[in-house]
Structure formats: structure tokens, C-alpha cells
Design a protein around this motif. Structure first.
Motif, PDB file in Angstrom:
ATOM      1  N   HIS A  54      32.745 -21.819  11.974  1.00  0.00           N
ATOM      2  CA  HIS A  54      32.901 -21.176  13.343  1.00  0.00           C
ATOM      3  C   HIS A  54      32.976 -21.895  14.504  1.00  0.00           C
ATOM      4  O   HIS A  54      32.985 -23.167  14.519  1.00  0.00           O
ATOM      5  CB  HIS A  54      31.331 -21.078  13.415  1.00  0.00           C
ATOM      6  N   LYS A  55      32.724 -21.254  15.656  1.00  0.00           N
ATOM      7  CA  LYS A  55      32.660 -22.142  17.138  1.00  0.00           C
ATOM      8  C   LYS A  55      31.182 -21.622  17.572  1.00  0.00           C
ATOM      9  O   LYS A  55      30.716 -21.122  17.733  1.00  0.00           O
ATOM     10  CB  LYS A  55      33.696 -21.322  17.962  1.00  0.00           C
ATOM     11  N   TYR A  56      30.870 -23.380  17.935  1.00  0.00           N
ATOM     12  CA  TYR A  56      29.596 -23.106  18.201  1.00  0.00           C
ATOM     13  C   TYR A  56      28.777 -24.394  18.797  1.00  0.00           C
ATOM     14  O   TYR A  56      29.667 -25.898  19.420  1.00  0.00           O
ATOM     15  CB  TYR A  56      28.660 -23.598  16.839  1.00  0.00           C
ATOM     16  N   VAL A  65      35.032 -18.028  13.254  1.00  0.00           N
ATOM     17  CA  VAL A  65      36.450 -17.902  13.617  1.00  0.00           C
ATOM     18  C   VAL A  65      37.574 -18.059  12.429  1.00  0.00           C
ATOM     19  O   VAL A  65      38.523 -18.393  12.762  1.00  0.00           O
ATOM     20  CB  VAL A  65      36.869 -19.169  14.418  1.00  0.00           C
ATOM     21  N   GLY A  66      36.534 -18.165  11.575  1.00  0.00           N
ATOM     22  CA  GLY A  66      37.665 -18.314  10.068  1.00  0.00           C
ATOM     23  C   GLY A  66      38.206 -19.679  10.053  1.00  0.00           C
ATOM     24  O   GLY A  66      37.568 -20.336  10.144  1.00  0.00           O
ATOM     25  N   TRP A  67      39.331 -19.892   9.963  1.00  0.00           N
ATOM     26  CA  TRP A  67      39.680 -20.905   9.937  1.00  0.00           C
ATOM     27  C   TRP A  67      41.195 -21.575  10.606  1.00  0.00           C
ATOM     28  O   TRP A  67      41.836 -22.242  10.781  1.00  0.00           O
ATOM     29  CB  TRP A  67      41.673 -21.215   8.824  1.00  0.00           C
ATOM     30  N   TYR A 278      34.532 -27.477  15.625  1.00  0.00           N
ATOM     31  CA  TYR A 278      35.817 -27.880  15.531  1.00  0.00           C
ATOM     32  C   TYR A 278      35.235 -29.357  14.876  1.00  0.00           C
ATOM     33  O   TYR A 278      35.992 -29.790  13.673  1.00  0.00           O
ATOM     34  CB  TYR A 278      35.774 -28.611  16.883  1.00  0.00           C
ATOM     35  N   ALA A 279      34.180 -30.640  15.414  1.00  0.00           N
ATOM     36  CA  ALA A 279      34.098 -31.588  14.467  1.00  0.00           C
ATOM     37  C   ALA A 279      34.184 -31.623  13.082  1.00  0.00           C
ATOM     38  O   ALA A 279      33.722 -32.943  12.609  1.00  0.00           O
ATOM     39  CB  ALA A 279      32.683 -32.125  15.489  1.00  0.00           C
TER      40      ALA A 279
END
Length: 312
Positions: A54-56, A65-67, A278-279
Motif C-alpha cells: 500500500h501507499k501510506y 498499490v499492489g507490487w 515503501y519502507a
């Protein structure tokens, strides 16, 4: 007959109750570990795996956002490759240095001495405080431009060395700090050395083997399982190093990303850029990398780790 049967049933019931009581008592004793493991390991890892897709940013709702996070990391993120390269260099230099120093010191204090207990405590202290912020600050001041090392060099008429101006020398400072924290590995080596029978060394001396030959023919083979254990543990620990790199580089990974270890890059993305998804994806890639390297160590161990019967 009926009374005897009732007595046997009562005895069985009491035994069963005692067994249940022991079971409950056992679970109560280990419950702090179970609760801590679930709360601080399993639950955070599950949440991290969820967020990785996910985007968070902690301010807005999560967006699936999947992969995409993983694709961006693997194919578009130059800093990911840089941080992974820096971390691999650090591991390759720091782990052998720490194990070599630990083994050397363990062999020294393994000799009979009235102060052997004091030596163990003194040599173990750096491992207890070595990962602290205070020690990292002290290390930075010692090797800084106006630090103790350069002060000594200038006092004897030599040019100062600017350790934190070049990527390699800055990383080398982190490696030296890791080598200083050898206490835990030293204690494990010391336990292994004390279990080596003296008869082996006596027989080798009778055959004319010197100290160096005894070290390579007796000490290292017998200690190979201990070396393997320390190698695995220190490799995992080195991949997770964070505090010294953060303090020494002020959280930037400078100079020129020379100290941008992987954990520091995860921190930058999570708490600098607020890219939690992302992290999290970066963290799971690190878990896979460490898992593969650990698996490789286990696969190759059959070629150099000796068992108790002397076989590999």
C-alpha cells in the motif's frame, strides 16, 4: 469390586487434574514470552507485510498499490542498490574482523589466571554499550576532523586524516566500531575452547606439532560448529546495524552515501519521507536477502563444519 473401581477412577482423576495443572502452570510461566512475541514480532510483521502493498504516509488513508513498491525498489531506486552495496561491504569486512578478534581474545583469556573473570567482564562491556548513542558520538568525536586521532597526528607533526570526508574511510570507522563489539562472540568461543580436551594438544605435541599447526589442525576444526553459529548470528546482526551509521553520519549516510547502510535507508524512507509502505517493502526485501544468505551459509556448512565424530 465397585469400591476399588471408584478408588481407581478417583486416582486417575487426580492424576489428570495434576497434569492439567502442570500444563496451565507451564503456559503461565511462558506467557510473557508468548505475549511479547505476538505483540512485538508477529503483529508488527503482519502489519508491515500489509502496508508493503500500500501507499501510506501516516496522514492519509492507506491506498492499495499492489507490487508497485517492490517494482520501484528493484528497478528504479538507485539508493536501494547503493545502500545494499554499502551494507554488503560492511558485512564482508565487519563480520570476519569481529570473529577474528573474538577468537583471539578468547584464546588469550582461556589460559588459567586468577583475573580471568575480570577479563571476561572488561572485554564484554563494549558489546553491552557499543550500540548506544553515547558510544557512537564518542567514536565520531575520536575520528572527527578535530578529534583525538587527528590531535595526536598533529602533535607528532603528521598531517591530519579526514576520515569522514571519504566514503571508504567513513565506512571503515563503522567496521572498526563493529570489531570493537566482540564480547558476545568471545564468550561463545571461550565456552567452546574450554570443551576441547587437553589430550588432543598433548598428543599433537608428542607428534611434534607446533602451536600454529595445533591451531589449524585441532582448534579450528573442533570449534567449527561454534564458528558457524557466531558467523550466522553476526551476519544477521550486521545486516541490521543502524545506530552507529545514523549518529556518525547525522542520519544522512554521508559522505556521498558511503555510510548509507540498509537499515538507515529504511529509516529515511519511513520517518524522513513518510513512505511507510515503501519502507515496509524495503524491510521485507531485507528479510528475504538475509534469509537467502543464511540459507547459503547452512548449505555450505557441510563442507567445513565438523561434527562431534570428526566428520563434515
Amino acid at each position: 469390586m465397585k469400591k476399588e473401581g471408584e478408588k481407581n477412577m478417583l486416582k486417575s482423576f487426580k492424576k489428570l487434574s495434576t497434569a492439567k495443572q502442570d500444563l496451565v502452570s507451564g503456559y503461565l510461566f511462558i506467557s510473557p514470552f508468548i505475549i511479547g512475541f505476538l505483540m512485538f514480532i508477529i503483529v508488527p510483521m503482519t502489519i508491515s507485510l500489509f502496508i508493503a502493498f500500500h501507499k501510506y504516509d501516516m496522514l492519509t488513508p492507506v491506498k492499495f498499490v499492489g507490487w508497485d513498491n517492490f517494482k520501484q525498489i528493484l528497478f528504479s531506486d538507485d539508493k536501494f542498490r547503493t545502500s545494499l552495496s554499502v551494507t554488503l561491504k560492511y558485512v564482508v569486512m565487519a563480520v570476519p574482523l569481529r570473529l577474528a578478534v573474538a577468537l583471539a581474545v578468547a584464546m588469550l583469556i582461556n589460559r588459567p589466571s586468577k583475573l580471568s573473570g575480570l577479563y571476561r567482564v572488561l572485554f564484554y562491556i563494549p558489546s553491552v554499550i557499543g550500540g548506544s548513542v553515547a558510544v557512537s558520538i564518542m567514536w565520531r568525536n575520536i575520528f572527527g576532523d578535530t578529534g583525538l586521532i587527528n590531535g595526536v597526528l598533529e602533535a607528532i607533526g603528521l598531517d591530519p586524516i579526514y576520515f569522514f570526508k571519504q566514503p571508504f574511510t567513513a565506512l571503515l570507522i563503522l567496521v572498526l566500531l563493529a570489531g570493537w563489539q566482540f564480547g558476545s562472540s568471545m564468550l561463545v568461543f571461550l565456552g567452546g575452547l574450554k570443551n576441547i580436551p587437553n589430550e588432543l594438544y598433548e598428543a599433537a605435541e608428542v607428534d611434534g606439532a607446533g602451536k600454529l599447526r595445533q591451531f589449524f589442525s585441532i582448534t579450528l576444526p573442533v570449534l567449527s560448529p561454534i564458528i558457524f553459529f557466531n558467523l550466522v548470528m553476526q551476519t544477521i546482526s550486521s545486516f541490521l546495524t543502524f545506530t552507529p551509521a545514523y549518529i556518525i553520519s547525522n542520519g544522512t549516510g554521508s559522505p556521498r552515501n558511503g555510510t548509507l547502510v540498509y537499515a538507515l535507508y529504511i529509516y529515511q524512507q519511513a520517518f524522513g519521507e513518510f513512505k511507510m509502505g515503501y519502507a515496509s517493502a524495503l524491510a521485507w526485501i531485507l528479510i528475504l536477502i538475509v534469509g537467502l544468505i543464511t540459507l547459503l551459509l547452512f548449505v555450505t556448512s557441510k563442507y567445513w563444519v565438523f561434527s562431534e565424530n570428526g566428520e563434515k
